[in-house]
Design an enzyme around this catalytic site. Structure first.
Site, PDB file in Angstrom:
ATOM      1  N   ASP A  34       0.862  -1.189   0.000  1.00 13.59           N
ATOM      2  CA  ASP A  34       0.000   0.000   0.000  1.00 13.59           C
ATOM      3  C   ASP A  34       0.896   1.236   0.000  1.00 13.59           C
ATOM      4  O   ASP A  34       1.968   1.218   0.622  1.00 13.59           O
ATOM      5  CB  ASP A  34      -0.919   0.011   1.232  1.00 13.59           C
ATOM      6  CG  ASP A  34      -2.162   0.842   0.999  1.00 13.59           C
ATOM      7  OD1 ASP A  34      -3.263   0.268   0.898  1.00 13.59           O
ATOM      8  OD2 ASP A  34      -2.029   2.094   0.897  1.00 13.59           O
ATOM      9  N   PHE A 150     -16.644 -10.250  -5.683  1.00 16.80           N
ATOM     10  CA  PHE A 150     -18.088 -10.197  -5.407  1.00 16.80           C
ATOM     11  C   PHE A 150     -18.322 -10.171  -3.901  1.00 16.80           C
ATOM     12  O   PHE A 150     -19.266 -10.765  -3.398  1.00 16.80           O
ATOM     13  CB  PHE A 150     -18.798 -11.387  -6.049  1.00 16.80           C
ATOM     14  CG  PHE A 150     -18.590 -11.470  -7.543  1.00 16.80           C
ATOM     15  CD1 PHE A 150     -19.305 -10.646  -8.410  1.00 16.80           C
ATOM     16  CD2 PHE A 150     -17.654 -12.335  -8.083  1.00 16.80           C
ATOM     17  CE1 PHE A 150     -19.100 -10.695  -9.785  1.00 16.80           C
ATOM     18  CE2 PHE A 150     -17.444 -12.397  -9.455  1.00 16.80           C
ATOM     19  CZ  PHE A 150     -18.167 -11.569 -10.313  1.00 16.80           C
ATOM     20  N   GLU A 153     -19.692  -6.124   1.775  1.00 13.70           N
ATOM     21  CA  GLU A 153     -19.195  -5.611   3.049  1.00 13.70           C
ATOM     22  C   GLU A 153     -20.071  -6.170   4.161  1.00 13.70           C
ATOM     23  O   GLU A 153     -21.275  -6.332   3.997  1.00 13.70           O
ATOM     24  CB  GLU A 153     -19.224  -4.082   3.051  1.00 13.70           C
ATOM     25  CG  GLU A 153     -18.162  -3.514   2.131  1.00 13.70           C
ATOM     26  CD  GLU A 153     -18.159  -1.996   2.097  1.00 13.70           C
ATOM     27  OE1 GLU A 153     -18.646  -1.372   3.056  1.00 13.70           O
ATOM     28  OE2 GLU A 153     -17.667  -1.453   1.103  1.00 13.70           O
ATOM     29  N   LYS A 202     -18.915  -8.575 -13.777  1.00 14.37           N
ATOM     30  CA  LYS A 202     -18.962  -7.798 -12.533  1.00 14.37           C
ATOM     31  C   LYS A 202     -19.940  -6.622 -12.651  1.00 14.37           C
ATOM     32  O   LYS A 202     -20.800  -6.411 -11.789  1.00 14.37           O
ATOM     33  CB  LYS A 202     -17.552  -7.303 -12.207  1.00 14.37           C
ATOM     34  CG  LYS A 202     -17.471  -6.223 -11.169  1.00 14.37           C
ATOM     35  CD  LYS A 202     -17.826  -6.738  -9.796  1.00 14.37           C
ATOM     36  CE  LYS A 202     -18.016  -5.591  -8.845  1.00 14.37           C
ATOM     37  NZ  LYS A 202     -17.494  -5.781  -7.559  1.00 14.37           N
ATOM     38  N   ASN A 206     -23.738  -6.399 -10.648  1.00  9.50           N
ATOM     39  CA  ASN A 206     -24.112  -5.329  -9.722  1.00  9.50           C
ATOM     40  C   ASN A 206     -25.269  -4.491 -10.272  1.00  9.50           C
ATOM     41  O   ASN A 206     -26.161  -4.081  -9.523  1.00  9.50           O
ATOM     42  CB  ASN A 206     -22.903  -4.442  -9.410  1.00  9.50           C
ATOM     43  CG  ASN A 206     -22.106  -4.996  -8.237  1.00  9.50           C
ATOM     44  OD1 ASN A 206     -22.486  -6.026  -7.660  1.00  9.50           O
ATOM     45  ND2 ASN A 206     -21.021  -4.355  -7.886  1.00  9.50           N
ATOM     46  N   PHE A 247     -32.527  -9.708  -2.397  1.00 12.00           N
ATOM     47  CA  PHE A 247     -32.529  -8.359  -2.976  1.00 12.00           C
ATOM     48  C   PHE A 247     -33.921  -7.902  -3.393  1.00 12.00           C
ATOM     49  O   PHE A 247     -34.109  -7.211  -4.377  1.00 12.00           O
ATOM     50  CB  PHE A 247     -31.503  -8.248  -4.123  1.00 12.00           C
ATOM     51  CG  PHE A 247     -30.114  -8.055  -3.568  1.00 12.00           C
ATOM     52  CD1 PHE A 247     -29.484  -9.092  -2.910  1.00 12.00           C
ATOM     53  CD2 PHE A 247     -29.480  -6.832  -3.634  1.00 12.00           C
ATOM     54  CE1 PHE A 247     -28.240  -8.924  -2.331  1.00 12.00           C
ATOM     55  CE2 PHE A 247     -28.229  -6.648  -3.061  1.00 12.00           C
ATOM     56  CZ  PHE A 247     -27.622  -7.699  -2.416  1.00 12.00           C
ATOM     57  N   ALA A 250     -37.589  -3.933   0.127  1.00 12.30           N
ATOM     58  CA  ALA A 250     -37.846  -2.513  -0.159  1.00 12.30           C
ATOM     59  C   ALA A 250     -37.310  -1.670   0.988  1.00 12.30           C
ATOM     60  O   ALA A 250     -37.238  -2.115   2.133  1.00 12.30           O
ATOM     61  CB  ALA A 250     -39.346  -2.296  -0.330  1.00 12.30           C
ATOM     62  N   CYS A 258     -20.127   0.314  -4.094  1.00  8.48           N
ATOM     63  CA  CYS A 258     -20.185  -0.412  -5.365  1.00  8.48           C
ATOM     64  C   CYS A 258     -21.402  -0.091  -6.215  1.00  8.48           C
ATOM     65  O   CYS A 258     -21.263   0.346  -7.359  1.00  8.48           O
ATOM     66  CB  CYS A 258     -20.157  -1.918  -5.100  1.00  8.48           C
ATOM     67  SG  CYS A 258     -18.526  -2.476  -4.620  1.00  8.48           S
ATOM     68  N   LYS A 261     -21.759   3.428  -7.832  1.00 13.42           N
ATOM     69  CA  LYS A 261     -20.631   3.661  -8.753  1.00 13.42           C
ATOM     70  C   LYS A 261     -20.705   2.741  -9.975  1.00 13.42           C
ATOM     71  O   LYS A 261     -20.486   3.175 -11.108  1.00 13.42           O
ATOM     72  CB  LYS A 261     -19.336   3.404  -7.977  1.00 13.42           C
ATOM     73  CG  LYS A 261     -18.086   3.437  -8.832  1.00 13.42           C
ATOM     74  CD  LYS A 261     -16.856   3.224  -7.984  1.00 13.42           C
ATOM     75  CE  LYS A 261     -16.643   1.765  -7.678  1.00 13.42           C
ATOM     76  NZ  LYS A 261     -15.464   1.177  -8.250  1.00 13.42           N
TER      77      LYS A 261
HETATM   78  C1  UDX Z   1     -22.204  -5.136  -3.353  1.00 13.23           C
HETATM   79  C2  UDX Z   1     -22.404  -6.499  -4.068  1.00 13.23           C
HETATM   80  O1  UDX Z   1     -23.447  -7.230  -3.418  1.00 13.23           O
HETATM   81  C3  UDX Z   1     -21.104  -7.287  -4.093  1.00 13.23           C
HETATM   82  O2  UDX Z   1     -21.275  -8.496  -4.794  1.00 13.23           O
HETATM   83  C4  UDX Z   1     -20.091  -6.385  -4.793  1.00 13.23           C
HETATM   84  O3  UDX Z   1     -18.935  -7.009  -5.111  1.00 13.23           O
HETATM   85  C5  UDX Z   1     -19.881  -5.115  -3.991  1.00 13.23           C
HETATM   86  O4  UDX Z   1     -21.133  -4.437  -3.958  1.00 13.23           O
HETATM   87  P1  UDX Z   1     -22.130  -4.237  -0.877  1.00 13.23           P
HETATM   88  O5  UDX Z   1     -22.005  -2.872  -1.498  1.00 13.23           O
HETATM   89  O6  UDX Z   1     -21.207  -4.589   0.227  1.00 13.23           O
HETATM   90  O7  UDX Z   1     -21.944  -5.375  -1.980  1.00 13.23           O
HETATM   91  O8  UDX Z   1     -23.623  -4.335  -0.299  1.00 13.23           O
HETATM   92  P2  UDX Z   1     -24.966  -5.144  -0.579  1.00 13.23           P
HETATM   93  O9  UDX Z   1     -25.215  -6.079   0.536  1.00 13.23           O
HETATM   94  O10 UDX Z   1     -24.989  -5.701  -1.927  1.00 13.23           O
HETATM   95  O11 UDX Z   1     -26.044  -3.964  -0.428  1.00 13.23           O
HETATM   96  C6  UDX Z   1     -25.963  -2.788  -1.225  1.00 13.23           C
HETATM   97  C7  UDX Z   1     -27.061  -1.806  -0.865  1.00 13.23           C
HETATM   98  O12 UDX Z   1     -28.327  -2.286  -1.282  1.00 13.23           O
HETATM   99  C8  UDX Z   1     -27.211  -1.507   0.620  1.00 13.23           C
HETATM  100  O13 UDX Z   1     -27.415  -0.122   0.792  1.00 13.23           O
HETATM  101  C9  UDX Z   1     -28.427  -2.276   1.044  1.00 13.23           C
HETATM  102  O14 UDX Z   1     -29.100  -1.705   2.146  1.00 13.23           O
HETATM  103  C10 UDX Z   1     -29.269  -2.197  -0.213  1.00 13.23           C
HETATM  104  N1  UDX Z   1     -30.237  -3.291  -0.371  1.00 13.23           N
HETATM  105  C11 UDX Z   1     -29.792  -4.581  -0.532  1.00 13.23           C
HETATM  106  C12 UDX Z   1     -31.592  -3.019  -0.394  1.00 13.23           C
HETATM  107  O15 UDX Z   1     -32.026  -1.870  -0.258  1.00 13.23           O
HETATM  108  N2  UDX Z   1     -32.471  -4.056  -0.565  1.00 13.23           N
HETATM  109  C13 UDX Z   1     -32.065  -5.345  -0.734  1.00 13.23           C
HETATM  110  O16 UDX Z   1     -32.936  -6.221  -0.900  1.00 13.23           O
HETATM  111  C14 UDX Z   1     -30.679  -5.602  -0.706  1.00 13.23           C
END
Ligand code: UDX
Length: 428
Positions: A34, A150, A153, A202, A206, A247, A250, A258, A261
Site C-alpha cells: 500500500d 463479489f 461488506e 462484474k 451489480n 434483494f 424494499a 459499489c 458507482k
Molecule cells: C455489493 C455487491 O453485493 C457485491 O457483490 C459487490 O462485489 C460489492 O457491492 P455491498 O455494497 O457490500 O456489496 O452491499 P450489498 O449487501 O450488496 O447492499 C448494497 C445496498 O443495497 C445496501 O445499501 C443495502 O441496504 C441495499 N439493499 C440490498 C436493499 O435496499 N435491498 C435489498 O434487498 C438488498
C-alpha cells in the site's frame, strides 16, 4: 499441504485486505502493498483500518504469512501473481477514476514471469488497454488476468471463503491457470472466460442487483397507493425460482461503494460506446427519489419540519459495516436540515466515518439517547440492536410518536402496541 503459490496484493482496502487474509487462510504467503506508509505501519502492528466482521481475527491468525510493505518490489520479488485491489472511485463524468490502477501498471517492470490479476472494478476494455500499454512499453510478456470480486461488506470474509462462483478472464496462458489453481481449494463453480466478458460479469451483476432493488422499491411505492403490503408481495414473488427471494427488500434505497458507482459506470460505459442504457437511468433515478420519500412521510405526519427534532437510527449504508459511502443517511439528513429540522443520529459503529461527511447534526451515544425528545424517529440502517429495542421505552423518551421504519425491519404490531405511529416502506 502442497506448496501454495505466494502472491502479492496491491491495495489494502476492503477488497485487498480480505483477499490477502483469505488467501493466507488457504495457505498462501501474501505480500500486501500500500502507498499509505502509516496504514502499512498500523497493519504491521495488527491494527485493521476498517470494521469488517472476522477480518481482524483472520489477519491475526495469519500474521506469519501476511507481509506488509510500501514497496511493490517486495511483492514482485516473492510472487508471480500481483492482485490489484486499488480504489476506482467515480469521477465527475461518472466514469471510474483509473489513476491508481495506472500507477500500478506503470510500476511494473518488463518481465516474462509476472502477471497482474485485476480485482478492482474497471470498465470493460481496461484489460485490453493495459495489455496494449504493456506492449507499447516493451513489457509485452507481462500477463494479465481479470478476476472480479463479489465480496459484500459485512460478510466479505465469508464471501471470500464460500463464493457463489469464481470468475476468471484470461488469455488461456500460465497466469490464468495459476489463478484457477489458487481458487481450487474453495471448490466453487468456475467461470473461465475471456477478459472483456469477465469485466462485464462484474458490472452486469451489480447493475442487475441494483435493478432488483429499484424494482421492488417502485412496487413498494405502488403498494402504498393501492393498499398492498410489499413484504407479502416480495414473499410471493421470491418463491418463484426464476426470481428468488434475495434483494427484494424494499427500503430507502441502495448505497455503498459499489452499486451507485458501478451502475453509473456501466451507464457511462454504454454511453461512451454509443449505446443509451435506458433501464439504468431509471434504476438510478428511482434510487435517488427513494431516499427522499421519507421526507414526504414525515411531512404527512408532522406538517412542517421547521424546528422539529428528528432522530436517525443507523447511518452506515447497511448493517455490519462502518462504511458511509453513498449512504442514504447522507441525503436524508441534508434534506431534513434544509427543511429546518434538527437531526440527531446514532450508529453503533459508523459515527467516526459519519463525522467526516456530515455537519450540523448531533450524535447520540445510544439509540435511547437519540430518540429522547424527538418528534419522529427514522430507522435508516437495520442494525440488529434496533430490532431488540423496548418500544415502550422509546415511546416514553420521545416528544412525538412517529416512527418511520426505512428498512421494514421492525414488527409494526410491537411498535404500535407501544403507542407509536408506525409507517414502513410499502406496508399497508
Ligand atoms: C455489493 C455487491 O453485493 C457485491 O457483490 C459487490 O462485489 C460489492 O457491492 P455491498 O455494497 O457490500 O456489496 O452491499 P450489498 O449487501 O450488496 O447492499 C448494497 C445496498 O443495497 C445496501 O445499501 C443495502 O441496504 C441495499 N439493499 C440490498 C436493499 O435496499 N435491498 C435489498 O434487498 C438488498
Amino acid at each position: 499441504m502442497a506448496q501454495r503459490e505466494p502472491i502479492g496484493v496491491v491495495g489494502t482496502g476492503y477488497v485487498g485486505l480480505v483477499t490477502a487474509a483469505g488467501f493466507a487462510e488457504l495457505g498462501n504467503e501474501v505480500w500486501c502493498i500500500d502507498i499509505d506508509a502509516d496504514k502499512v505501519a498500523r497493519l504491521r502492528q495488527g491494527e485493521i483500518p476498517i470494521w469488517e466482521p472476522g477480518l481482524e481475527e483472520l489477519v491475526a491468525k495469519h500474521r506469519g504469512r501476511l507481509h506488509f510493505s510500501t514497496d511493490i518490489a517486495d511483492a514482485l520479488e516473492h510472487a508471480r501473481l500481483l492482485f490489484v485491489a486499488v480504489g476506482t472511485p467515480p469521477t465527475y463524468s461518472g466514469d471510474p477514476d483509473l489513476g491508481a490502477v495506472r500507477a500500478v501498471v506503470d510500476a511494473m517492470p518488463a518481465s516474462d514471469h509476472h502477471a497482474l490479476v485485476m480485482k478492482s472494478t474497471v470498465p470493460v476494455g481496461t484489460g485490453a488497454s493495459i495489455k496494449r500499454h504493456f506492449v507499447e512499453q516493451g513489457k509485452g510478456d507481462f500477463r494479465y488476468v481479470s478476476c472480479p470480486e463479489f465480496l459484500k461488506e459485512g460478510s466479505a470474509v465469508k464471501d471470500f471463503l464460500h463464493p457463489d462462483r469464481v470468475v476468471i478472464g484470461d488469455d488461456g496462458d500460465w497466469a490464468g491457470d495459476a489463478v484457477v489453481d489458487l481458487y481450487a481449494p474453495l471448490d466453487a463453480p468456475l467461470v473461465r472466460t475471456d477478459i472483456a466478458s469477465a469485466e462485464m460479469v462484474k458490472l452486469a451483476a451489480n447493475a442487475f442487483l441494483a435493478t432488483k432493488i429499484s424494482f421492488i422499491n417502485e412496487i413498494a411505492n405502488v403498494c402504498e397507493e393501492t393498499g398492498a403490503d410489499v413484504l407479502e408481495v416480495a414473499r410471493g414473488m421470491g418463491l418463484d425460482d426464476r426470481i428468488g427471494p434475495k434483494f427484494l427488500q424494499a427500503g430507502i434505497g441502495f448505497g455503498g461503494s459499489c452499486f451507485p458507482k458501478d451502475v453509473l459506470g456501466l451507464k457511462q460505459l454504454a454511453g461512451n460506446s454509443g449505446y443509451h442504457f435506458q433501464l439504468l437511468n431509471a434504476v438510478i433515478e428511482v434510487n435517488e427519489l427513494q431516499k427522499r420519500r421519507v421526507i414526504g412521510k414525515l411531512h404527512k405526519h408532522l406538517g412542517t419540519l421547521v424546528g422539529k427534532r428528528i432522530a436517525l437510527l443507523g447511518l452506515a449504508f447497511k448493517p455490519n459495516t462502518d462504511d458511509m459511502r453513498e449512504a442514504s443517511s447522507l441525503v436524508l439528513s441534508a434534506r431534513l436540515q434544509s427543511d429546518g429540522a434538527t437531526v440527531v443520529a446514532y450508529d453503533p459503529v459508523a459515527e467516526d466515518e459519519a463525522r467526516k461527511l456530515m455537519s450540523g447534526i448531533e450524535f447520540a451515544d445510544d439509540a435511547l439517547g437519540a430518540v429522547r425528545g424527538a418528534d419522529a424517529v427514522v430507522l435508516v440502517t437495520e442494525w440488529g440492536e434496533f430490532k431488540e429495542l423496548d418500544f415502550r421505552e422509546v415511546a416514553g423518551a420521545m416528544a412525538g410518536d412517529v416512527l418511520i421504519d426505512g428498512r421494514n425491519a421492525l414488527d409494526p404490531e410491537a411498535v404500535r402496541a407501544a403507542g407509536l405511529t408506525y409507517e414502513g416502506i410499502g406496508r399497508s
